[in-house]
Design an enzyme around this catalytic site. Structure first.
Site, mmCIF file in Angstrom:
data_model
loop_
_atom_site.group_PDB
_atom_site.id
_atom_site.type_symbol
_atom_site.label_atom_id
_atom_site.label_comp_id
_atom_site.label_asym_id
_atom_site.label_seq_id
_atom_site.Cartn_x
_atom_site.Cartn_y
_atom_site.Cartn_z
ATOM 1 N N CYS A 66 0.866 -1.177 0.000
ATOM 2 C CA CYS A 66 0.000 0.000 0.000
ATOM 3 C C CYS A 66 0.903 1.227 0.000
ATOM 4 C CB CYS A 66 -1.024 -0.011 1.142
ATOM 5 S SG CYS A 66 -0.430 0.360 2.794
ATOM 6 N N HIS A 99 15.353 -12.312 12.598
ATOM 7 C CA HIS A 99 15.078 -12.148 14.028
ATOM 8 C C HIS A 99 13.615 -12.338 14.403
ATOM 9 C CE1 HIS A 99 18.922 -9.549 14.763
ATOM 10 N NE2 HIS A 99 19.177 -10.701 14.151
#
Length: 143
Positions: A66, A99
């Site tokens: 977007c 991570h």
């Protein structure tokens, strides 16, 4: 063939359409959750179904696009099991995978070039989760 979900609102439509054939060249079967034009559209109408498909395991990963990536990211993260991350730099996509074991990439079409969008996407798709100390943290995300 690897499967991948993709979706966007009107602001991300051009980038979604640019990414689809490129992803196919990389060997991905891409399921398009819409939108299908540049007509004004509400991002939750596309982010929710895509996130539901990833959360259920129907599709392993997704890409949402977007204007700022904020709306689609907030929406996707409402689904348990979805770890959506905004990346406007390749390094952020890499860290989101390493991570956080992110499974939905959120691209801000108004803030990255098409080439940057491809670089960010490629790094996201080709970076593995490191596990280890990060696994315990990721395990605490869902409510």
């Amino acid at each position: 063939m690897k499967q991948l979900a993709i979706g966007s609102d009107h602001a991300g439509f051009a980038y979604k359409e640019m990414l689809k054939p490129w992803l196919a060249e990389l060997g991905y079967e891409v399921r398009d959750f819409g939108t299908h034009s540049t007509d004004s559209a509400d991002y939750p109408d596309f982010a929710h179904p895509l996130a539901a498909a990833v959360a259920s395991g129907e599709l392993p990963q997704g890409i949402l696009v977007c204007g700022s990536a904020n709306g689609v990211c907030i929406t996707a993260n409402k689904h348990a099991g979805v770890r959506a991350a905004i990346a406007w730099l390749p390094e952020l996509a890499e860290l989101a995978r390493q991570h956080n074991n992110a499974n939905v990439l959120c691209l801000p079409a108004r803030f990255v070039s098409e080439e940057q969008a491809r670089q960010i996407t490629e790094l996201f798709l080709n970076t593995a989760f490191e596990g280890g100390r990060h696994q315990n943290r990721v395990g605490k995300i869902d409510c």
